[in-house]
Design a protein around this motif. Structure first.
Motif, PDB file in Angstrom:
ATOM      1  N   VAL A  10      -5.296   8.791   1.498  1.00  0.00           N
ATOM      2  CA  VAL A  10      -4.801   8.388   2.811  1.00  0.00           C
ATOM      3  C   VAL A  10      -4.197   6.995   2.757  1.00  0.00           C
ATOM      4  CG1 VAL A  10      -6.399   9.844   4.144  1.00  0.00           C
ATOM      5  CG2 VAL A  10      -7.047   7.503   3.589  1.00  0.00           C
ATOM      6  N   ASP A  11      -3.148   6.837   3.542  1.00  0.00           N
ATOM      7  CA  ASP A  11      -2.482   5.537   3.675  1.00  0.00           C
ATOM      8  C   ASP A  11      -2.257   5.345   5.171  1.00  0.00           C
ATOM      9  OD1 ASP A  11      -1.006   3.208   2.588  1.00  0.00           O
ATOM     10  OD2 ASP A  11       0.723   4.181   3.524  1.00  0.00           O
ATOM     11  N   MET A  12      -2.529   4.160   5.648  1.00  0.00           N
ATOM     12  CA  MET A  12      -2.400   3.931   7.092  1.00  0.00           C
ATOM     13  C   MET A  12      -1.412   2.802   7.352  1.00  0.00           C
ATOM     14  SD  MET A  12      -6.404   4.430   7.951  1.00  0.00           S
ATOM     15  CE  MET A  12      -7.204   4.680   6.373  1.00  0.00           C
ATOM     16  N   PRO A  13      -0.633   2.914   8.432  1.00  0.00           N
ATOM     17  CA  PRO A  13       0.416   1.925   8.650  1.00  0.00           C
ATOM     18  C   PRO A  13      -0.083   0.542   9.056  1.00  0.00           C
ATOM     19  CG  PRO A  13       0.457   3.602  10.379  1.00  0.00           C
ATOM     20  CD  PRO A  13      -0.532   4.046   9.364  1.00  0.00           C
ATOM     21  N   GLY A  14      -1.046   0.473   9.967  1.00  0.00           N
ATOM     22  CA  GLY A  14      -1.394  -0.854  10.489  1.00  0.00           C
ATOM     23  C   GLY A  14      -2.868  -1.132  10.413  1.00  0.00           C
TER      24      GLY A  14
ATOM     25  N   ILE B 167       5.809   8.790   3.862  1.00  0.00           N
ATOM     26  CA  ILE B 167       4.429   8.310   4.037  1.00  0.00           C
ATOM     27  C   ILE B 167       4.383   7.348   5.209  1.00  0.00           C
ATOM     28  CG2 ILE B 167       2.497   7.090   2.959  1.00  0.00           C
ATOM     29  CD1 ILE B 167       3.820   7.853   0.225  1.00  0.00           C
ATOM     30  N   ASP B 168       5.319   6.422   5.209  1.00  0.00           N
ATOM     31  CA  ASP B 168       5.335   5.377   6.223  1.00  0.00           C
ATOM     32  C   ASP B 168       6.213   5.798   7.390  1.00  0.00           C
ATOM     33  OD1 ASP B 168       4.256   2.814   6.823  1.00  0.00           O
ATOM     34  OD2 ASP B 168       6.277   2.016   6.710  1.00  0.00           O
ATOM     35  N   ARG B 169       5.698   6.775   8.179  1.00  0.00           N
ATOM     36  CA  ARG B 169       6.488   7.248   9.305  1.00  0.00           C
ATOM     37  C   ARG B 169       6.266   6.385  10.530  1.00  0.00           C
ATOM     38  NH1 ARG B 169       4.426  13.245   8.784  1.00  0.00           N
ATOM     39  NH2 ARG B 169       2.623  11.961   8.368  1.00  0.00           N
TER      40      ARG B 169
ATOM     41  N   LYS C  46       0.825  -1.220   0.000  1.00  0.00           N
ATOM     42  CA  LYS C  46       0.000   0.000   0.000  1.00  0.00           C
ATOM     43  C   LYS C  46       0.856   1.266   0.000  1.00  0.00           C
ATOM     44  CE  LYS C  46      -1.918  -1.392   3.859  1.00  0.00           C
ATOM     45  NZ  LYS C  46      -1.349  -2.757   3.924  1.00  0.00           N
ATOM     46  N   THR C  47       1.850   1.287   0.887  1.00  0.00           N
ATOM     47  CA  THR C  47       2.657   2.506   1.013  1.00  0.00           C
ATOM     48  C   THR C  47       3.552   2.688  -0.206  1.00  0.00           C
ATOM     49  OG1 THR C  47       2.571   2.234   3.403  1.00  0.00           O
ATOM     50  CG2 THR C  47       4.231   3.734   2.555  1.00  0.00           C
ATOM     51  N   THR C  48       4.123   1.585  -0.702  1.00  0.00           N
ATOM     52  CA  THR C  48       4.958   1.639  -1.906  1.00  0.00           C
ATOM     53  C   THR C  48       4.132   2.169  -3.083  1.00  0.00           C
ATOM     54  OG1 THR C  48       6.150  -0.286  -1.071  1.00  0.00           O
ATOM     55  CG2 THR C  48       6.470   0.261  -3.392  1.00  0.00           C
TER      56      THR C  48
END
Ligand code: GDP
Ligand code: MG
Length: 389
Positions: free
Chosen positions: A79-83, A49-51, A24-26
């Motif tokens: 929006v992108d979410m980490p988990g 993005i992936d902080r 997703k983040t890539t």
């Protein structure tokens, strides 16, 4: 001076969802990279993005990342979410109000538990359209990818997304500027442009913004952020904060989106409002900012609630009077206490009328959807029928 946001294209809210590590983040980074070539975006690298990892190490959790980009016909906030937990929380609380979603699925692994849960969640919170990015197609066996495509089409059809486009992409190779795969990302964006329509926006209704967060900007004052639910707001307007604690009224001295100033913000926009004379601690997640006199806060409301079955991730046992779940209403998250109307108990799978007493008074209206959670899982979805006192 800050750049001005020029509203030339319809605005759409979108996001990536899908199982952890499916890319997703890539892909989010790759989309901004591909569009930076056509001046439709500033490239946002993966680690901006992936902080999550970096922030987690410092003991802060960042649960949502917003990026913006433009195609030839639209302006997108993405929006992108980490988990996985961040998806559940942000989607249920409405912090991520998605007009459409890009379901990222690895062509190697196929449908995984979080793929399934995110599709369920999207349906439950009213995401109307899904486009599939069949990712990691760079190294994938074609027959395996065909099987995964069948599997994901079946999953989506089961949940009311029968006509979702499926595009084979490689976020990673597109980030590396491989022309075959940058073209695949461009094709994905075309599918999103075509498949996700501009939703109806309530721009004529009185202004309302559920507050996601606040921050203080040195030398300028306090800013409240969130996605505008209805109406318009411009510099010079007076707004009222309602719910989730003491309220206030304040004059709006700045309206921005993604760091650019706007003449006015309107329904669907991701906005930051600069508020004159307001202290940082007066701005709270769960509060709404609204046109003065149009909202009031309530501790109690009547609602119709559907209890999810154990198969849907809900409870195994019934509930009765005095049941105390956590309620997710717009951006708010508050403890609640239920009283059943016309029944002693309610079992998973049943729909019941209830009265809810909240730990915090909130702005509300009939028809507003909410979720109930308990011990880290969603146990019910409800709709308000009437605010009480
Ligand atoms: P997320 O958890 O869904 O956000 O996944 P990430 O974007 O963090 O990616 C997870 C891993 O998969 C990383 O090691 C990426 O480099 C890798 N990855 C992502 N996209 C692709 C792709 O298109 N092809 C290949 N081969 N690997 C990828
Ligand atoms: Mg990620």
């Amino acid at each position: 001076a800050k750049k001005a946001f020029v509203r030339t294209k319809p605005h759409i809210n979108i996001g990536t969802m899908g199982h952890v590590d499916h890319g997703k983040t890539t892909l989010t980074a790759a989309i901004t990279k591909v569009l930076s070539e056509s001046a439709g975006a500033d490239h946002v690298p993966f680690d901006r993005i992936d902080r999550a990892r970096e922030e987690a190490a410092r003991g802060i959790t960042i649960s949502i990342a917003h990026v913006e980009y433009e195609t030839a016909t639209r302006h997108y906030a993405h929006v992108d979410m980490p988990g996985h937990a961040d998806y559940v929380k942000n989607m249920l609380t409405g912090a991520a109000q998605l007009d459409g979603a890009i379901l990222v699925i690895s062509a190697h692994e196929g449908v995984m538990p979080q793929t399934r849960e995110h599709v369920l969640l999207a349906r439950r919170v009213g995401v109307a359209h899904v486009v599939v990015a069949l990712n990691k197609a760079d190294g994938a066996d074609r027959e395996l990818a065909d099987l995964v495509e069948l599997e994901v089409r079946e999953l989506l059809a089961e949940h009311g997304y029968p006509d979702s486009p499926v595009v084979r992409v490689s976020g990673l190779r597109a980030l590396e500027d491989d022309p075959v795969w940058t073209a695949s990302v461009a094709e994905l964006l075309r599918a999103v442009d075509e498949h996700v329509p501009v939703p109806e926006r309530y721009t004529d209704a009185p202004f309302l913004l559920p507050v996601e967060g606040g921050l203080s900007v040195t030398g300028r004052g306090t800013v409240a952020t969130g996605s505008i639910e209805q109406g318009r707001v411009a510099v010079g307007d007076t707004v009222e904060a309602v719910g989730a604690g003491p309220g206030f009224t304040a004059v709006v001295t700045g309206v921005e989106t993604f760091g650019k100033t706007m003449e006015y913000g309107e329904a669907g926009d991701n906005a930051a409002l600069l508020l004159r004379g307001v202290r940082r601690e007066q701005v709270r997640r769960g509060q709404v900012l609204a046109a003065v006199g149009t909202q009031s806060a309530h501790h109690r409301f009547a609602a119709r609630v559907h209890l999810l079955t154990a198969e849907e991730g809900g409870r195994r046992t019934s509930i009765g009077d005095g049941y105390r779940p956590q309620l997710y209403i717009r951006t708010a998250d508050a403890p609640g206490r239920l009283r059943l109307r016309g029944a002693e108990r309610a079992r998973p799978g049943e729909t019941v009328d209830v009265e809810v007493e909240l730990g915090t008074a909130l702005a509300m209206r009939p028809g507003l959807g909410f979720a109930m959670r308990e011990g880290g899982r969603t146990v019910a979805a409800g709709t308000m029928t009437e605010p009480l006192d």
